[in-house]
Design an enzyme around this catalytic site. Sequence first.
Site, short mmCIF file in Angstrom:
data_model
loop_
_atom_site.label_atom_id
_atom_site.label_comp_id
_atom_site.label_asym_id
_atom_site.label_seq_id
_atom_site.Cartn_x
_atom_site.Cartn_y
_atom_site.Cartn_z
N ASN A 45 0.85 -1.20 0.00
CA ASN A 45 0.00 0.00 0.00
C ASN A 45 0.88 1.25 0.00
O ASN A 45 1.60 1.50 0.97
CB ASN A 45 -0.90 0.02 1.23
N GLU A 46 0.85 2.00 -1.10
CA GLU A 46 1.43 3.34 -1.23
C GLU A 46 2.94 3.40 -1.09
O GLU A 46 3.51 4.49 -0.94
CB GLU A 46 0.75 4.32 -0.26
N ASP A 47 3.63 2.27 -1.16
CA ASP A 47 5.09 2.33 -1.08
C ASP A 47 5.71 2.92 -2.34
O ASP A 47 6.80 3.51 -2.28
CB ASP A 47 5.66 0.94 -0.81
N SER A 94 -0.56 -0.82 -4.60
CA SER A 94 -1.73 0.03 -4.76
C SER A 94 -1.39 1.38 -4.14
O SER A 94 -1.11 1.46 -2.93
CB SER A 94 -2.95 -0.57 -4.07
#
Length: 855
Positions: free
Chosen positions: A428-430, A481
């Site tokens: 997530n959002e890395d 994502s």
Amino acid sequence: MALRRTELKQFKWGEMNSHQWVDTTIPTNIHLDLLAAGRIPDPFVGMNEKDVQWVHDKDWIYSCEFPGTPQDGQYADLVFEGLDTYAVVKLNGIEILKSENMFIPYRVPIAHILKPMNHLEIQFMSAIRVGKEMEKKSGKMICWNGHSSRIYTRKAQYHYGWDWGPSLVTCGPWKPISLEQYNTRIARFDIHYELSKDFRTATIKFEVELAGDTKDRKVVVSIITPKGEEIGLITVHSNVLLLQITKISNPELWYPHTHGNQPLWPMTVTVTSTVDDTIQDTVTKRIGFRRIELIQTPIPKGSKFKFDEGNTFYFTCNEIPIFMGGSNWIPGDNFLPRMTPTRYESWIDLVVRGNQSMLRVWGGGIYEDDAFYEQCDKRGVLVWQDFLFACGQYSGASSLLDSVSNEAIANINRLKWHPSLAIMAGNNEDYQVASEALHHDMTSPEDTWLSSTFPARYIYEKLLPNLVKRYAPGLIYWPGSPWGGEDNNTDRTVGDIHVWNVSSGLLVPYQRYPDLVGRFVSEFGMLSCPHIETVKTFFGDSKDFHPQSQEMEFHCRATSQEKRVFTTISEQFRFSSFDLESFIYLTQLLQSEAMGWAFRGWRRAFEGRECGGALVWQTNDSWPVTSWAIIDHFQRPKPAYYTIARALTPLAIGIVRTRIDKPKWNDIHEALCNSKSDAGLKGVNNHSSPHVYPLRRSSFAVWIANATTKKRVCTIEVRYIDIATGKRVRYFKMEQVEAKPTGTTEVCVFECPEDSPTVLAARLVDEDGRLIAREMDWPQPLKHITFPHRGLQVIQTGEELMIRTEKPVKGLVFLNDGVQWSDNCLDVAPDDEQRVTAQGLTGDVKYRFYGQDDK
């Protein structure tokens, strides 16, 4: 002898080097045990969280005594389903296990040290201290949200605090511990199947691996239909069974609840002794036959809504294109052992009643409990499962890679056979961390990834996809994502995106959500307060019941939350009073309106597959808090929940005004909405008004969204209603309107007469004359309208409400607690009576609507 499983439940716990022991029952964690013993206050109440931070600095011990002498030739294992997180396990004084990963189950052979009475001891070290030591040794890395040391630990990242959750870094045996004694056990039972192109045949491959004594054993695999009929019985004398069933004809298919039924096929493997026919072990899995595909094909030129470039990103189930309307799931409690199967069942029931087809299990939480996926299988909710990395610059050290590999293998194998599992994503959002904070060059060659500032790219694009391919062939994998396009996280024409420039960032007016369309919007949302009864838990012993009290602020972790919330409310609504209940209502109405604009607009764009789905942030809360959740921690749905549910009905109607004359928009908002991404907008002029004010000349558009596979023939009614008088200004009726299947149908565009403020009220009637959908479009912003003397009537007959009005009503919200409403947060038009059931309603109904105090 059949496998005997004894769950070890009765334990004692205490602080390391202390001789004070307290009884407990596992699964548990140290905060729950301290709370039960009266040694800490409830961290969810008031500001008690501040008073329990000492807990995470301590080391703790759990121990138990259990009998277990094995018989000759018998095997014995201790099975640890989950230890949180840094743990040393000793049995009878001998170290048998060292755990450093919360997400890995362990099986330890212990027959050689088992005694008639045994002492098991588990020492849990402080994850905060261990993480800080690792951080000091390796050097500080980028971390968004929570303690910076979290990215060094394979532990639920939200435990360290988030912008919606508390910092409660707990430890303990958070999943069951069992003693298993056996002669033979089933070590692995894999089911792989393929559906023929026409879905008439299912080809199944079974793999069964035995452990223990495999001599003189018979393996039997049985297949049961959803109706309980046995259609297959395979017997093999072998340690490893690999065989195919090629003739299951016309299998009943599994669908999301929005598109069909969820038939589950029990498949059981049983191992027996050929010497005395005794059953040694048995395992059952319930699978569903379905084909999930992710469609990424070029967008046709001449796109109707936005950007005729890039690729689609949408899912099909059994070749049916489905707009994936749903939400993001976070762990349902900061103390995970409290998440019972009953709680999971009621949560998934709310998701289904809200017409949601997909849940995204967010990467800062956990691989959820089996009960979660079983309910999704049973109720027909598709799951997007993140691997557990979130908002950070994770290491590429070999020790981490080994731990992540074992974690991934264990959880891929545990989850892969669930029919609800649609996709697994790397993080997530890395990638946003990589581009915005690390300025990582996404064109760099693979052999440089581990030595770059973004070493975890190797995990997301090499390690994890290879493991998914190996252990779950056919399962869809996505690197992260958001992900896609040249910059890998903000391109709206490729892959999935997160839209955070409405409730934060640039604070674009929510009416422009439709303009911010992406191929798949996997995160977006708007802050709001929970139900008043939930808010009351914020205050503890305080009596400062004010929207700006310290307790209210303490239970909202969003950065600059006052600036965001007050700015957004004041742009859209009028503050007629500023008491606590009025403030709660306005935040909820704000969220509801914003989500309505987003879901209706993006579902409209599914026609050209320009938007394949929208998953609102977030489904739920892990504690009582003001957040983006559409259902609060105590399972009280907010008004937005009902607005989203109406937008996602199988057959829905949409209506919206469109500018004819172009106003002078705020330049930065216009640039954002008309660009492929939100990158590079710094310095754009931001001096003109940000409001969305329709001019006197505007048109309105009507469309029908049809999720079903059948063409529907409908009647549409549209009324212009004067807001001040309630009189009908104009009326349209369109009959025999064909709504095409699995998409949207644009019905008409008319110019609006706007001599006075009017509301547009649309109704959709099906082939049988049933009213199945309503929608109303209001002049924006609502703060410029007053609503005196509406003539609203709410007539209560037992658990049924009849609602009628003389003049248009906005945002009618029923407030009674403990009631299951069939609908809520209603817009009501004259001459359009609405009925609502209120299961569990006792006493008089309580409600409020926007502007009800206007004079």
